[in-house]
Design a protein around this motif. Structure first.
Motif, PDB file in Angstrom:
ATOM      1  N   ARG A  38       0.817  -1.216   0.000  1.00  0.00           N
ATOM      2  CA  ARG A  38       0.000   0.000   0.000  1.00  0.00           C
ATOM      3  C   ARG A  38       0.852   1.268   0.000  1.00  0.00           C
ATOM      4  O   ARG A  38       0.570   2.218  -0.721  1.00  0.00           O
ATOM      5  CB  ARG A  38      -0.932   0.009   1.212  1.00  0.00           C
ATOM      6  CG  ARG A  38      -1.920   1.161   1.189  1.00  0.00           C
ATOM      7  CD  ARG A  38      -3.004   1.106   2.262  1.00  0.00           C
ATOM      8  NE  ARG A  38      -3.115  -0.141   2.974  1.00  0.00           N
ATOM      9  CZ  ARG A  38      -2.909  -0.276   4.291  1.00  0.00           C
ATOM     10  NH1 ARG A  38      -2.596   0.767   5.020  1.00  0.00           N
ATOM     11  NH2 ARG A  38      -3.046  -1.446   4.874  1.00  0.00           N
ATOM     12  N   HIS A  39       1.899   1.295   0.831  1.00  0.00           N
ATOM     13  CA  HIS A  39       2.659   2.532   1.034  1.00  0.00           C
ATOM     14  C   HIS A  39       3.949   2.642   0.214  1.00  0.00           C
ATOM     15  O   HIS A  39       4.474   3.745   0.059  1.00  0.00           O
ATOM     16  CB  HIS A  39       2.994   2.709   2.513  1.00  0.00           C
ATOM     17  CG  HIS A  39       1.787   2.900   3.368  1.00  0.00           C
ATOM     18  ND1 HIS A  39       1.011   4.044   3.327  1.00  0.00           N
ATOM     19  CD2 HIS A  39       1.197   2.089   4.279  1.00  0.00           C
ATOM     20  CE1 HIS A  39       0.012   3.932   4.185  1.00  0.00           C
ATOM     21  NE2 HIS A  39       0.104   2.746   4.775  1.00  0.00           N
ATOM     22  N   ALA A  40       4.470   1.519  -0.234  1.00  0.00           N
ATOM     23  CA  ALA A  40       5.700   1.513  -1.041  1.00  0.00           C
ATOM     24  C   ALA A  40       5.560   0.421  -2.099  1.00  0.00           C
ATOM     25  O   ALA A  40       6.248  -0.606  -2.047  1.00  0.00           O
ATOM     26  CB  ALA A  40       6.920   1.265  -0.161  1.00  0.00           C
ATOM     27  N   PRO A  41       4.646   0.612  -3.052  1.00  0.00           N
ATOM     28  CA  PRO A  41       4.300  -0.457  -3.990  1.00  0.00           C
ATOM     29  C   PRO A  41       5.458  -0.986  -4.825  1.00  0.00           C
ATOM     30  O   PRO A  41       5.378  -2.095  -5.345  1.00  0.00           O
ATOM     31  CB  PRO A  41       3.220   0.170  -4.878  1.00  0.00           C
ATOM     32  CG  PRO A  41       3.277   1.626  -4.638  1.00  0.00           C
ATOM     33  CD  PRO A  41       3.913   1.844  -3.313  1.00  0.00           C
ATOM     34  N   ASP A  42       6.546  -0.240  -4.910  1.00  0.00           N
ATOM     35  CA  ASP A  42       7.680  -0.711  -5.701  1.00  0.00           C
ATOM     36  C   ASP A  42       8.688  -1.528  -4.883  1.00  0.00           C
ATOM     37  O   ASP A  42       9.742  -1.890  -5.395  1.00  0.00           O
ATOM     38  CB  ASP A  42       8.374   0.471  -6.367  1.00  0.00           C
ATOM     39  CG  ASP A  42       8.911   1.485  -5.367  1.00  0.00           C
ATOM     40  OD1 ASP A  42       8.428   1.502  -4.206  1.00  0.00           O
ATOM     41  OD2 ASP A  42       9.798   2.274  -5.740  1.00  0.00           O
ATOM     42  N   PHE A  43       8.365  -1.845  -3.618  1.00  0.00           N
ATOM     43  CA  PHE A  43       9.325  -2.606  -2.812  1.00  0.00           C
ATOM     44  C   PHE A  43       9.480  -4.013  -3.401  1.00  0.00           C
ATOM     45  O   PHE A  43       8.582  -4.551  -4.035  1.00  0.00           O
ATOM     46  CB  PHE A  43       8.908  -2.655  -1.335  1.00  0.00           C
ATOM     47  CG  PHE A  43       7.983  -3.787  -0.963  1.00  0.00           C
ATOM     48  CD1 PHE A  43       8.488  -4.914  -0.340  1.00  0.00           C
ATOM     49  CD2 PHE A  43       6.624  -3.716  -1.218  1.00  0.00           C
ATOM     50  CE1 PHE A  43       7.636  -5.960   0.010  1.00  0.00           C
ATOM     51  CE2 PHE A  43       5.775  -4.740  -0.868  1.00  0.00           C
ATOM     52  CZ  PHE A  43       6.279  -5.873  -0.252  1.00  0.00           C
ATOM     53  N   ASP A  44      10.651  -4.597  -3.189  1.00  0.00           N
ATOM     54  CA  ASP A  44      10.979  -5.903  -3.761  1.00  0.00           C
ATOM     55  C   ASP A  44      10.669  -6.998  -2.750  1.00  0.00           C
ATOM     56  O   ASP A  44      11.404  -7.188  -1.783  1.00  0.00           O
ATOM     57  CB  ASP A  44      12.457  -5.926  -4.154  1.00  0.00           C
ATOM     58  CG  ASP A  44      12.872  -7.202  -4.845  1.00  0.00           C
ATOM     59  OD1 ASP A  44      12.024  -8.090  -5.066  1.00  0.00           O
ATOM     60  OD2 ASP A  44      14.073  -7.308  -5.171  1.00  0.00           O
ATOM     61  N   ARG A  45       9.583  -7.720  -2.986  1.00  0.00           N
ATOM     62  CA  ARG A  45       9.203  -8.818  -2.075  1.00  0.00           C
ATOM     63  C   ARG A  45      10.294  -9.870  -1.975  1.00  0.00           C
ATOM     64  O   ARG A  45      10.493 -10.474  -0.927  1.00  0.00           O
ATOM     65  CB  ARG A  45       7.933  -9.507  -2.553  1.00  0.00           C
ATOM     66  CG  ARG A  45       6.688  -8.758  -2.287  1.00  0.00           C
ATOM     67  CD  ARG A  45       5.516  -9.611  -2.672  1.00  0.00           C
ATOM     68  NE  ARG A  45       4.292  -8.848  -2.558  1.00  0.00           N
ATOM     69  CZ  ARG A  45       3.105  -9.386  -2.599  1.00  0.00           C
ATOM     70  NH1 ARG A  45       2.955 -10.660  -2.773  1.00  0.00           N
ATOM     71  NH2 ARG A  45       2.037  -8.625  -2.474  1.00  0.00           N
ATOM     72  N   ASP A  46      10.982 -10.103  -3.077  1.00  0.00           N
ATOM     73  CA  ASP A  46      12.030 -11.130  -3.080  1.00  0.00           C
ATOM     74  C   ASP A  46      13.232 -10.742  -2.225  1.00  0.00           C
ATOM     75  O   ASP A  46      14.012 -11.598  -1.832  1.00  0.00           O
ATOM     76  CB  ASP A  46      12.485 -11.422  -4.514  1.00  0.00           C
ATOM     77  CG  ASP A  46      11.358 -12.022  -5.355  1.00  0.00           C
ATOM     78  OD1 ASP A  46      10.499 -12.729  -4.780  1.00  0.00           O
ATOM     79  OD2 ASP A  46      11.339 -11.777  -6.567  1.00  0.00           O
ATOM     80  N   ALA A  47      13.386  -9.457  -1.945  1.00  0.00           N
ATOM     81  CA  ALA A  47      14.505  -8.988  -1.124  1.00  0.00           C
ATOM     82  C   ALA A  47      14.173  -8.995   0.372  1.00  0.00           C
ATOM     83  O   ALA A  47      15.043  -8.718   1.195  1.00  0.00           O
ATOM     84  CB  ALA A  47      14.927  -7.591  -1.555  1.00  0.00           C
ATOM     85  N   MET A  48      12.912  -9.318   0.721  1.00  0.00           N
ATOM     86  CA  MET A  48      12.544  -9.388   2.138  1.00  0.00           C
ATOM     87  C   MET A  48      13.345 -10.494   2.815  1.00  0.00           C
ATOM     88  O   MET A  48      13.517 -11.567   2.253  1.00  0.00           O
ATOM     89  CB  MET A  48      11.052  -9.700   2.302  1.00  0.00           C
ATOM     90  CG  MET A  48      10.143  -8.561   1.996  1.00  0.00           C
ATOM     91  SD  MET A  48       8.375  -8.967   2.110  1.00  0.00           S
ATOM     92  CE  MET A  48       8.239  -9.824   3.647  1.00  0.00           C
ATOM     93  N   LYS A  49      13.830 -10.202   4.009  1.00  0.00           N
ATOM     94  CA  LYS A  49      14.563 -11.205   4.784  1.00  0.00           C
ATOM     95  C   LYS A  49      13.771 -11.520   6.039  1.00  0.00           C
ATOM     96  O   LYS A  49      13.438 -10.623   6.809  1.00  0.00           O
ATOM     97  CB  LYS A  49      15.956 -10.704   5.142  1.00  0.00           C
ATOM     98  CG  LYS A  49      16.841 -10.543   3.936  1.00  0.00           C
ATOM     99  CD  LYS A  49      18.222 -10.116   4.326  1.00  0.00           C
ATOM    100  CE  LYS A  49      19.038  -9.912   3.065  1.00  0.00           C
ATOM    101  NZ  LYS A  49      20.340  -9.345   3.356  1.00  0.00           N
TER     102      LYS A  49
END
Length: 90
Positions: A38-49
């Motif tokens: 919602r707030h940062a739609p371009d964040f990379d889900r694959d980079a989540m740790k």
């Protein structure tokens, strides 16, 4: 003597890391993803740790975003803390 004023963040700030700690569950992780979508739609889900605690009851989720301003960061922190499984946001 050191200056007690924290350094100012210049926006946009790529590579801004937010750590969310909470009870380990699929609902917790889904909430984190929903808030960042919602707030940062371009964040990379694959980079989540995701790192589990020693006993597996809790986990920390690190999310990297491009922070666009104080308003965005405040909204992320407020929305993350609304979920009962969230223990801390850094």
């Amino acid at each position: 003597m050191s200056d007690p004023t924290p350094p100012k963040i210049e926006f946009p700030c790529p590579g801004y890391i937010i750590r969310v700690m909470g009870e380990s569950s699929e609902h917790f992780r889904a909430h984190v993803v929903e808030v960042f979508t919602r707030h940062a739609p371009d964040f990379d889900r694959d980079a989540m740790k995701i790192r589990p605690s020693r006993n597996g009851r809790f986990e920390s989720v690190n999310v990297v975003i491009t922070a666009t301003g104080v308003t965005q960061l405040e909204a992320i922190f407020v929305d993350l803390k609304k979920h009962p499984a969230v223990q801390m946001v850094l």
